[in-house]
Scaffold this active site. Structure first.
Site, mmCIF file in Angstrom:
data_model
loop_
_atom_site.group_PDB
_atom_site.id
_atom_site.type_symbol
_atom_site.label_atom_id
_atom_site.label_comp_id
_atom_site.label_asym_id
_atom_site.label_seq_id
_atom_site.Cartn_x
_atom_site.Cartn_y
_atom_site.Cartn_z
ATOM 1 C CG ASP A 30 -2.936 -10.434 -3.414
ATOM 2 O OD1 ASP A 30 -3.892 -9.657 -4.339
ATOM 3 O OD2 ASP A 30 -2.042 -10.805 -3.573
ATOM 4 C CB THR A 67 -3.238 -14.508 -6.818
ATOM 5 O OG1 THR A 67 -3.957 -14.111 -7.757
ATOM 6 C CG2 THR A 67 -2.371 -15.616 -7.377
ATOM 7 C CG ASP A 70 1.296 -14.113 -2.490
ATOM 8 O OD1 ASP A 70 0.821 -13.152 -3.193
ATOM 9 O OD2 ASP A 70 0.827 -15.259 -2.778
#
Length: 849
Positions: free
Chosen positions: A335, A337, A605
């Site tokens: 991911d 970010t 996250d």
């Protein structure tokens, strides 16, 4: 207003969590009986009421731990099938033979003690890290919101919720602001459920959008998912090829051992008319080495030490075999970010569109930022660029929960009016499906307006000229959000249709300084890296390109991703960067890669990563990730550093590579022990060894070297088919060792005669077996380093000392008689070593190992 907007790119601001696994496959009835909504108590319980409930035991006291208890550790290491067998044989030997023939029992006691100590150390590490990452739900008491431990929640507590928060106990919704709950971890249904005041919420579910608060109605063991959570958060053994392979090996060993041992017992006690006690000793000497007693121990020790080593780097391994699993991964899905970029961002530019007034745009952004009390990274950057003044307006109909809105005197809306009189009348949380969030205002002059903030390529029509300008910004790795004025109501279907573009908000992301080195490590290890993001694909590709990701120019907008699993798998293999990916697509992409035989790791996250993390072979969550992501991940990086992943991979490779090496040592011994027993039975001769001889050989050629080799650095790439790879080497090695040893024994039987002949024959056979076993060790110890050479040399020196020191000769009943027979034993061992070299090289060429 309690909702928390998500990042307009599809990423989400993470929050703290406690690692707890929920079994999505459990057969549960997810429907609570409807309960009357509890009386509204916006201030929550008072301190006195909390104390009363604690006194009555109405506390969420479910014992949750991330590792086995000390009692379970001791039981698992002591009460094993092979410990039972060896224990019985040890007791027999203590009665019928000298103490030196009972040394194998003391070795087992030492091994068991080492296993207990190492796993206890791992337990302490796991438990301490679990406390660091423990969930801290926000509870409102006496009108004040504060984070407390999950175990401190009492019946009737008012627990606040925001996106990514996990519902830790059962309850009934008291406040709801566009609250959407995902119950997929309990029910398997991925579609989020909209919750309103009075609706039940279940422990184990999590918030995907909006916010609110619920009143705890069931705590402790009465909570809906409490038993699942308690059981799943214990020390677990998920699929591990090493563990299952060793179990398979031990099963086959048992099958071989039982009939062979029975034949040996009959041969030594019935057929041969020897001294009873010596016959018993030689029978036990034939049975004990068949058992690879140290193999399970070293596997557990290697895993345990791996946990301790990673714990020092703030890496929480919630399931021990995850160390092994990540080492086998050949595709890592990242991911962007929070992984490649840090959480913070900066507004570099705001470009008004279609003649919009800059001051008016500034006021809209200022008010938009004030609509969320807990902003994510994107909105926080806007708030930092357009801070609100103190004492700003309340939302329409405000009840005292002040939300900052308004602005500075120099940022008045076009047409005049007091900036401080702007109010927020409604807000819409971000949805990964929509790719935008929204807010409705009443402006200073009384005008009502509705605004959307999100992905430009979603809010704009496909042929809009502004997209060309945005594309140029994306190619520079910048994130671009579009501020647009909606034509209809905020909650109207298709609210984005016909929205008037007002401004572009250009954000610059902060790259993680260590991300480039980590990507380079994976590339060097032939692990494919796929960047999957909700952001614009070109922008994500530019960021990945700055970090040196191979193939970063191969980008694909997920909206053009084929739905057919096979075609999707092809697209996944051909491209490296994917943008505008929805949560369900992330899950499908993981499945598509797995369908091609790939072992997939997924990092994330945000709450939009939960489904993919859960389905991936290995889920890795950042420590600052949402509670939901941490709940399903096998590995949690508590220091939020993507750079820790190479350490996990390296630790897994160390475990797999080293256990493969030492397993070959142990199983070579098992094979030659079984074959020697069979040959003894077939030739109707005395078993050549006493337990003391094989204890000495096992210690010098297997026990001590295996301990060092199992914990040594090892960067070999993990290979599949553990059992086949080990047995391809162990079987021929064991056969050669047994044949050479028995040949020496038969020659010695013809060479020696008279009193003491058996002891001389045993000494010659022991010399051959030691030399052949040492050659196996020398092969396994490759490639050589100074300490590996020293280890092999030290073991050889140890055996030489036994042969030359008189009292050690007597203790181990080893004395080489004459010169011809010992040199014959050496010659047979040299021939066997040459055959071993040829066999190992042939196996390596034949099977590519």
């Amino acid at each position: 207003m309690t909702q928390r907007a998500l990042d307009s790119s599809g990423e989400q601001t993470p929050g703290p969590s406690r690692p707890t696994m929920i079994d999505a496959g459990a057969e549960l009835d997810p429907v609570h009986p409807m309960e009357p909504p509890p009386p509204r108590r916006p201030d929550g319980l008072s301190t006195a009421e909390v104390a009363e409930r604690v006194a009555r035991g109405e506390v969420n006291d479910v014992p949750v731990r991330s590792s086995r208890s000390v009692t379970e550790i001791v039981r698992a290491n002591v009460f094993t099938r092979f410990n039972l067998i060896i224990g019985v044989l040890w007791v027999i030997m203590l009665f019928v033979a000298p103490i030196q023939d009972s040394l194998f029992g003391f070795v087992i006691v030492a091994n068991t003690g080492i296993g207990i100590i190492q796993e206890w150390r791992a337990k302490k590490t796991l438990d301490s890290l679990a406390v660091i990452g423990e969930a801290k739900p926000t509870v409102r008491r006496d009108g004040v919101a504060a984070e407390i431990s999950t175990s401190e929640i009492v019946l009737g507590d008012l627990v606040e919720l925001g996106p990514g928060d996990k519902v830790v106990v059962d309850g009934t919704v008291s406040e709801a602001d566009s609250l959407e709950i995902d119950e997929s971890l309990l029910t398997g249904e991925a579609d989020p459920v909209i919750k309103r005041a009075g609706d039940p919420v279940m422990s184990g579910s999590f918030v995907v959008a909006g916010g609110g608060a619920f009143t705890a109605t069931k705590v402790g063991r009465e909570a809906y998912a409490a038993q699942l959570a308690e059981e799943a958060s214990r020390f677990t053994l998920v699929h591990s090829e090493l563990r299952s392979g060793i179990s398979t090996i031990l099963k086959y060993v048992t099958w071989m051992m039982v009939p062979t041992a029975i034949g040996l017992i009959i041969s030594q006690l019935v057929v041969k008319d020897n001294n009873f006690k010596e016959s018993v000793a030689r029978t036990v000497g034939g049975i004990v080495p068949m058992i690879p007693e140290g193999l399970v121990l070293l596997t557990s020790v290697a895993f345990a030490i791996g946990v301790v080593r990673l714990g020092r780097k703030q890496c929480l391994v919630q399931e021990l075999p995850a160390i092994e699993g990540l080492a086998r991964v050949d595709v890592v899905c990242l991911d962007k970010t929070g992984t490649l970029t840090e959480g913070g961002m900066d507004v570099t530019e705001v470009r008004p569109l279609n003649g919009s007034d800059e001051a008016y745009v500034a006021q809209v952004l200022r008010t938009f930022g004030s609509s969320d009390p807990r902003p994510n990274a994107s909105l926080q950057a806007i708030i930092d660029a357009y801070p609100a003044a103190d004492g700003d307006a309340l939302p329409a109909g405000g009840d005292g929960d002040a939300l900052p809105a308004g602005g500075d005197d120099d940022a008045l809306p076009a047409g005049g009016g007091d900036a401080e009189s702007w109010t927020v009348t409604d807000a819409m949380p971000f949805s990964s499906a929509r790719k935008y969030s929204g807010a409705a205002f009443t402006e200073a002059d009384g005008t009502d307006s509705v605004w959307l903030l999100g992905a430009p390529d979603v809010l704009l029509s496909e042929g809009d000229a502004t997209l060309t300008e945005i594309e140029q910004l994306n190619e520079q790795g910048l994130r671009v959000l579009l501020l647009a004025r909606a034509a209809g109501e905020l909650d109207a279907p298709g609210a984005a249709a016909g929205a008037a573009p007002t401004a572009l908000v250009v954000l610059e992301q902060r790259l993680r300084p260590d991300a480039g080195d980590t990507l380079a490590y994976f590339a060097d290890q032939n692990v494919a890296t796929k960047v999957i993001s909700g952001d614009n694909a070109v922008s994500v590709g530019a960021v990945a390109g700055k970090l040196g990701l191979a193939g970063a120019e191969n980008t694909l907008d997920a909206r053009r991703l084929p739905t057919d699993p096979d075609e999707m798998a092809t697209a996944m293999e051909e491209n490296a960067v994917f943008g505008r990916v929805t949560p369900q697509q992330k899950r499908d992409m993981v499945a598509a890669l797995q369908s091609r035989g790939h072992t997939v790791a997924m990092t994330g996250d945000g709450v939009n990563d939960v489904l993919a993390l859960k389905d991936a072979d290995i889920g890795v969550s950042m420590g600052s990730g949402s509670e939901a992501t941490r709940a399903v991940a096998q590995i949690v990086l508590l220091n939020n550093s993507f750079a820790t992943l190479p350490s996990v991979v390296a630790e897994g490779r160390r475990v797999i590579g080293n256990i493969t090496r030492v397993a070959t040592l142990f199983l070579t011994k098992t094979v030659y022990s079984v074959l020697l027993a069979i040959l003894v039975v077939c030739f109707q001769v005395e078993y050549p060894f006493l337990p003391r001889h094989l204890t000495l050989l096992s210690t010098l050629t297997i026990g001590v070297p295996a301990f060092f080799l199992a914990l040594a650095p090892n960067k070999e790439r993990a290979q599949p088919h553990f059992v086949r790879r080990v047995m391809r080497y162990a079987i021929p090695s064991g056969v050669i060792a047994a044949a050479a040893t028995f040949a020496t024994y038969l020659v010695a039987r013809h060479h020696y005669s008279g009193e003491g002949a058996l002891e001389a024959e045993t000494s010659a056979a022991t010399l051959t077996l030691f030399l052949v076993s040492m050659w196996v060790l020398a092969i396994i110890a490759r490639p050589y380093t100074w300490w590996r050479v020293g280890l092999v040399a030290a073991m050889g020196l140890g055996f030489l000392i036994v042969l030359v020191v008189p009292w050690l000769q007597d203790f181990f009943a080893l004395k080489l008689v004459g010169a011809p027979m010992p040199w014959t034993a050496v010659g047979i061992a040299v021939a066997a070593a040459a055959l071993l070299e040829f066999t190992w090289r042939w196996v390596g060429r034949r099977f590519g190992l």
